[in-house]
Design an enzyme around this catalytic site. Structure first.
Site, PDB file in Angstrom:
ATOM      1  N   HIS A  30     114.119  16.026 -41.506  1.00 57.67           N
ATOM      2  CA  HIS A  30     113.179  14.737 -41.871  1.00 57.67           C
ATOM      3  C   HIS A  30     111.489  15.467 -41.328  1.00 57.67           C
ATOM      4  O   HIS A  30     111.146  14.995 -40.259  1.00 57.67           O
ATOM      5  CB  HIS A  30     113.430  14.000 -41.108  1.00 57.67           C
ATOM      6  CG  HIS A  30     112.524  12.332 -40.464  1.00 57.67           C
ATOM      7  ND1 HIS A  30     112.869  11.026 -41.007  1.00 57.67           N
ATOM      8  CD2 HIS A  30     111.670  12.286 -39.881  1.00 57.67           C
ATOM      9  CE1 HIS A  30     112.124  10.571 -40.635  1.00 57.67           C
ATOM     10  NE2 HIS A  30     110.738  11.207 -40.278  1.00 57.67           N
ATOM     11  N   ASP A  74     122.572  17.337 -42.017  1.00 54.54           N
ATOM     12  CA  ASP A  74     121.448  17.716 -42.390  1.00 54.54           C
ATOM     13  C   ASP A  74     120.681  17.020 -43.916  1.00 54.54           C
ATOM     14  O   ASP A  74     120.937  17.262 -45.092  1.00 54.54           O
ATOM     15  CB  ASP A  74     121.756  19.253 -43.320  1.00 54.54           C
ATOM     16  CG  ASP A  74     120.215  19.917 -43.778  1.00 54.54           C
ATOM     17  OD1 ASP A  74     120.705  20.920 -44.275  1.00 54.54           O
ATOM     18  OD2 ASP A  74     118.971  19.415 -44.288  1.00 54.54           O
ATOM     19  N   GLU A 106     114.404  16.195 -37.515  1.00 55.89           N
ATOM     20  CA  GLU A 106     113.301  16.506 -37.687  1.00 55.89           C
ATOM     21  C   GLU A 106     113.104  17.222 -37.273  1.00 55.89           C
ATOM     22  O   GLU A 106     113.684  18.237 -36.486  1.00 55.89           O
ATOM     23  CB  GLU A 106     112.563  15.189 -36.750  1.00 55.89           C
ATOM     24  CG  GLU A 106     111.040  15.311 -36.711  1.00 55.89           C
ATOM     25  CD  GLU A 106     110.523  13.161 -36.840  1.00 55.89           C
ATOM     26  OE1 GLU A 106     111.456  12.593 -36.310  1.00 55.89           O
ATOM     27  OE2 GLU A 106     109.584  13.386 -36.844  1.00 55.89           O
TER      28      GLU A 106
HETATM   29  O1  G3I Z   1     117.882  11.996 -21.709  1.00 57.95           O
HETATM   30  C1  G3I Z   1     117.794  10.733 -21.053  1.00 57.95           C
HETATM   31  C2  G3I Z   1     120.010  10.701 -21.547  1.00 57.95           C
HETATM   32  O2  G3I Z   1     119.934  11.584 -19.934  1.00 57.95           O
HETATM   33  C3  G3I Z   1     120.059   9.553 -21.789  1.00 57.95           C
HETATM   34  O3  G3I Z   1     122.218  10.296 -21.424  1.00 57.95           O
HETATM   35  C4  G3I Z   1     120.340   9.586 -23.429  1.00 57.95           C
HETATM   36  C5  G3I Z   1     121.112   8.088 -23.977  1.00 57.95           C
HETATM   37  O4  G3I Z   1     119.827   7.213 -23.221  1.00 57.95           O
HETATM   38  O5  G3I Z   1     119.006   9.382 -23.562  1.00 57.95           O
HETATM   39  C6  G3I Z   1     117.874  10.852 -23.156  1.00 57.95           C
HETATM   40  O6  G3I Z   1     116.699  10.631 -23.385  1.00 57.95           O
HETATM   41  C7  G3I Z   1     116.341  10.118 -25.030  1.00 57.95           C
HETATM   42  C8  G3I Z   1     115.045  11.094 -25.244  1.00 57.95           C
HETATM   43  O7  G3I Z   1     114.385  11.319 -26.642  1.00 57.95           O
HETATM   44  C9  G3I Z   1     115.165  12.887 -24.231  1.00 57.95           C
HETATM   45  O8  G3I Z   1     114.158  13.285 -24.357  1.00 57.95           O
HETATM   46  C10 G3I Z   1     116.028   8.936 -25.670  1.00 57.95           C
HETATM   47  O9  G3I Z   1     117.761   8.536 -26.172  1.00 57.95           O
HETATM   48  C11 G3I Z   1     115.171   9.903 -27.023  1.00 57.95           C
HETATM   49  O10 G3I Z   1     115.499   8.022 -27.428  1.00 57.95           O
HETATM   50  C12 G3I Z   1     114.181  10.009 -26.988  1.00 57.95           C
HETATM   51  O11 G3I Z   1     113.668  10.317 -27.738  1.00 57.95           O
HETATM   52  C13 G3I Z   1     112.475  10.339 -28.775  1.00 57.95           C
HETATM   53  C14 G3I Z   1     111.889   9.901 -29.679  1.00 57.95           C
HETATM   54  O12 G3I Z   1     111.064  10.304 -29.932  1.00 57.95           O
HETATM   55  C15 G3I Z   1     112.140   8.312 -29.460  1.00 57.95           C
HETATM   56  O13 G3I Z   1     111.152   7.823 -28.199  1.00 57.95           O
HETATM   57  C16 G3I Z   1     112.565  12.194 -28.513  1.00 57.95           C
HETATM   58  O14 G3I Z   1     112.557  12.716 -26.936  1.00 57.95           O
HETATM   59  C17 G3I Z   1     111.049  12.414 -29.098  1.00 57.95           C
HETATM   60  O15 G3I Z   1     111.787  13.843 -29.368  1.00 57.95           O
HETATM   61  C18 G3I Z   1     110.671  12.097 -29.882  1.00 57.95           C
HETATM   62  O16 G3I Z   1     109.533  11.825 -30.716  1.00 57.95           O
HETATM   63  C19 G3I Z   1     109.428  11.772 -31.497  1.00 57.95           C
HETATM   64  C20 G3I Z   1     108.417  11.496 -32.118  1.00 57.95           C
HETATM   65  O17 G3I Z   1     108.033   9.541 -31.072  1.00 57.95           O
HETATM   66  C21 G3I Z   1     107.166  10.961 -33.095  1.00 57.95           C
HETATM   67  N1  G3I Z   1     107.079  12.131 -33.859  1.00 57.95           N
HETATM   68  C22 G3I Z   1     108.324  13.041 -33.613  1.00 57.95           C
HETATM   69  C23 G3I Z   1     108.832  13.537 -32.979  1.00 57.95           C
HETATM   70  C24 G3I Z   1     110.802  13.628 -33.166  1.00 57.95           C
HETATM   71  O18 G3I Z   1     111.212  12.959 -32.816  1.00 57.95           O
HETATM   72  O1  9MR Z   2     109.488   9.619 -39.015  1.00 61.15           O
HETATM   73  C1  9MR Z   2     109.266   8.758 -38.141  1.00 61.15           C
HETATM   74  C2  9MR Z   2     109.755   9.897 -36.703  1.00 61.15           C
HETATM   75  O2  9MR Z   2     108.692  10.847 -37.287  1.00 61.15           O
HETATM   76  C3  9MR Z   2     109.882   9.507 -35.641  1.00 61.15           C
HETATM   77  O3  9MR Z   2     110.615  10.637 -34.220  1.00 61.15           O
HETATM   78  C4  9MR Z   2     111.033   7.927 -35.945  1.00 61.15           C
HETATM   79  C5  9MR Z   2     111.437   7.430 -34.724  1.00 61.15           C
HETATM   80  O4  9MR Z   2     110.138   7.153 -34.142  1.00 61.15           O
HETATM   81  O5  9MR Z   2     111.052   6.642 -36.124  1.00 61.15           O
HETATM   82  C6  9MR Z   2     110.216   7.420 -38.092  1.00 61.15           C
HETATM   83  O6  9MR Z   2     110.171   6.890 -38.447  1.00 61.15           O
HETATM   84  C7  9MR Z   2     110.903   6.021 -39.560  1.00 61.15           C
HETATM   85  C8  9MR Z   2     111.073   4.582 -38.788  1.00 61.15           C
HETATM   86  O7  9MR Z   2     111.274   4.971 -36.775  1.00 61.15           O
HETATM   87  C9  9MR Z   2     112.166   3.887 -39.201  1.00 61.15           C
HETATM   88  N1  9MR Z   2     112.032   3.784 -40.908  1.00 61.15           N
HETATM   89  C10 9MR Z   2     111.981   4.774 -41.424  1.00 61.15           C
HETATM   90  C11 9MR Z   2     110.665   5.912 -40.793  1.00 61.15           C
HETATM   91  C12 9MR Z   2     111.476   7.033 -41.833  1.00 61.15           C
HETATM   92  O8  9MR Z   2     112.213   7.489 -41.165  1.00 61.15           O
END
Ligand code: G3I
Ligand code: 9MR
Ligand code: ZN
Ligand code: CA
Length: 555
Positions: free
Chosen positions: A481, A526, A535
């Site tokens: 992704h 994948d 991602e």
């Molecule tokens: O750690 C808890 C765990 O204890 C629990 O059991 C589990 C289920 O609820 O959740 C865990 O936390 C998760 C957390 O990541 C761990 O770091 C959350 O569910 C999960 O929602 C969270 O996701 C984050 C995601 O953004 C959504 O907010 C990711 O860490 C974070 O890496 C990701 O970051 C994104 C940016 O927003 C946008 N750019 C891409 C990037 C990577 O996907």
């Molecule tokens: O591309 C976005 C990714 O970087 C983020 O981690 C993710 C969760 O915030 O969201 C992705 O964007 C998606 C959006 O959340 C929902 N519509 C589709 C987008 C592309 O997959």
């Protein structure tokens, strides 16, 4: 007899290979045990034979796993594993420098994330693209029409946002990798600055730091949480075609504190490289620290209602304060920072003192204080804090070590079944980083040997038999992704990117559709739609650089 492809994928091994004097092992599923052989791919000769051991009922994958061990085979070359009743594995190397290429690819991926400049073909090959996001950005909530410079730095991940707290972990891990293993980074990685007399890792981090200054509001030291478009662009939109308005989201406490922390780190590391720049970093760190101390009751960041990009929210802010105070103390020696470090330790008993996350950052503060004393840069205060933190670091490492050899652990890693979450690759690599730092503090190889299992896992010795690093191995992630990799029309993804990895919580629609009912360690798909398993981010690649550097032949 299974087909070659089946056999390849059922014999799980480090697809990059093994160093001659390291323990060498692989895993096999779908067998009841039996014999295996190592075949020299140069001439087809059998060079080693052994008996599989097991079975292991692996809790995280639900698989019955057998293991094969061939550590005494040390001659450099290209080999494959042949398992009776299954077939042959992918080829792999035995060589002292087998991970050098991995380290370089993992580090080069940051160049591919660069924003605001042409990625020219001579450095980016087929993954070149024109400069992007050159416009100034508006300031969210500002009455004025003021627009401020936003270009430069690294895109966060598969999206094009630039987020302070995410950048902080990435910069910290890379600077720590340089501090721990400088010899590894004497090699150039073919970026525009290569050959300018500065190690390319520091050239690459400098590109990010030069951007991070743009997130700081110079009149009061506040740091904007991020600069992004209001919503994510389409998945196939190339960076240069993402021309929506750029918006600086409001300042946040975690942005200011992590900015202060990494700028204090940079002031130390660049001191001997570019004194003027190092001074600029320290000044910016101190200004941001002033904002942190002026806003003790700031709340955790929340996306404004009209901003729909990554939030990086965080309810616990004391860890960021601990980290910033420790880095400023290590860099300046000023007691005011030690006082905050010590009082924060005393007042915040619930802090996870050894975590190296993007939200749980206290481990960086602990490490900064330990390195200051370990390197005799700063006095070990007589209050026992140093000793308590050092033994705590080792106790945590011993806990990780015990998980690696647990009866229900088929792959020798320390991830618990409940830790296969969004970004489980980061959890895996942070735990390996923790073990390698324990190896440095204690001089005990057992921690490094356990960390190596985590490298094997990342590069193919895992329940899915896939290399989670694009462009590394015969069977690696092909559809991350990652908008540039989707939009560029090039079949191969940008190389050297660490995929998020299995996530048991099925947090995107594609994962829900494809992975329902799968065991935690198999909750990976994948496919470019699966942002919650597939991602990449700069702060999943950064601990990978630190870990790979330890095993790099140049060390
Ligand atoms: O750690 C808890 C765990 O204890 C629990 O059991 C589990 C289920 O609820 O959740 C865990 O936390 C998760 C957390 O990541 C761990 O770091 C959350 O569910 C999960 O929602 C969270 O996701 C984050 C995601 O953004 C959504 O907010 C990711 O860490 C974070 O890496 C990701 O970051 C994104 C940016 O927003 C946008 N750019 C891409 C990037 C990577 O996907
Ligand atoms: O591309 C976005 C990714 O970087 C983020 O981690 C993710 C969760 O915030 O969201 C992705 O964007 C998606 C959006 O959340 C929902 N519509 C589709 C987008 C592309 O997959
Ligand atoms: Zn850009
Ligand atoms: Ca935090």
């Amino acid at each position: 007899m299974t087909t070659t492809a089946d056999a390849n994928r059922r014999i799980h091994l480090n697809q990059a290979g093994y160093r001659p004097f390291d323990a060498k092992t692989f895993a096999v599923t779908g067998t009841d045990g039996g014999r295996f052989e190592l075949i020299d791919r140069r001439n087809g000769s059998k060079v080693y034979a052994g008996e599989l051991t097991g079975p292991i009922a692996d809790a995280s994958s639900g698989d019955t796993v057998f293991r094969g061990e061939f550590s005494s085979l040390r001659e450099e070359g290209t080999y494959s594993v042949q398992v009776e009743g299954i077939g042959s594995s992918y080829p792999f190397a035995i060589a002292a420098d087998v991970y050098n290429n991995v380290t370089d690819k993992l580090l080069k991926s940051f160049y591919f994330q660069r924003c605001g400049m042409d990625l020219e073909e001579k450095h980016a090959g087929v993954w070149s693209h024109r400069a992007c996001h050159l416009d100034h950005g508006t300031i969210h909530g500002s009455e004025s029409e003021e627009r401020i410079p936003s270009s430069g730095g690294w895109h966060d991940a598969g999206d094009y946002g630039k987020y302070m707290v995410a950048a902080a972990k990435a910069v910290a891990d890379l600077l720590l990798a340089y501090e721990f293993y400088p010899c590894v980074f004497a090699r150039t990685i073919d970026i525009p600055e290569s050959g300018n007399g500065v190690p390319d890792l520091l050239n690459e981090v400098r590109f990010e730091l030069d951007f991070l200054f743009k997130l700081q509001r110079v009149d009061d030291g506040a740091v904007y949480h991020k600069v992004t478009t209001k919503s994510f662009p389409g998945l196939d939109v190339m960076p240069e075609d993402d021309t929506a308005e750029l918006v600086f989201s409001p300042p946040s406490y975690t942005a200011a504190a992590t900015f202060a922390a990494v700028m204090a780190m940079a002031a130390r590391v660049y001191r001997g490289i570019d004194g003027t720049f190092a001074g600029k970093c320290l000044k910016a760190a101190e200004l941001s620290w002033q904002w942190v101390t002026d806003h003790p009751d700031a709340a955790g960041f929340k996306n404004p209602a009209d901003i729909h990009t990554g939030e990086y929210g965080d309810a616990i802010l004391a860890d960021e304060k601990l980290w910033a105070s420790a880095e400023l103390y290590r860099t300046t020696g000023e007691s005011v920072y030690y006082e905050v470090f010590r009082s924060t330790l005393e007042q915040q008993k619930e802090l996870a003192l050894y975590e190296l996350g993007w939200a749980d950052t206290a481990g960086y503060g602990t490490l900064a204080y330990l390195l200051a004393g370990f390197g005799h840069e700063r006095p070990k205060e007589a209050d026992g804090v140093y000793e308590r933190l050092l033994s705590g670091w080792q106790e945590q490492a011993d806990q990780l070590l015990s998980r690696c050899s647990a009866a229900a652990e088929g792959y020798g890693i320390s991830l618990l079944p409940e830790q296969y979450i969004w970004g489980s690759s980061m959890v895996l690599l942070n735990q390996a980083m923790h073990l390698l730092i324990a190896a440095r503090f204690t001089g005990e190889d057992k921690y490094a040997a356990a960390a190596l299992n985590h490298v094997h896992y990342l590069l193919g010795l895992n329940p899915l038999g896939i290399s989670y690093v694009t462009g590394v191995g015969s069977y690696s992630v092909m559809h991350p992704h990652h908008r540039p990799s989707v939009g560029d029309g090039v079949p191969e993804p940008v190389p050297g990117m660490v995929a998020g990895g299995p996530n048991r919580n099925l947090q995107d629609e594609h994962a829900k559709k494809m992975l329902e009912g799968m065991p935690p360690a198999k909750c990976f798909v994948d496919h470019a739609y699966s942002y919650a398993t597939n991602e990449m981010t700069i702060y999943w690649n950064s601990p990978a650089v630190f870990v790979a550097a330890y095993f790099d032949g140049a060390r």
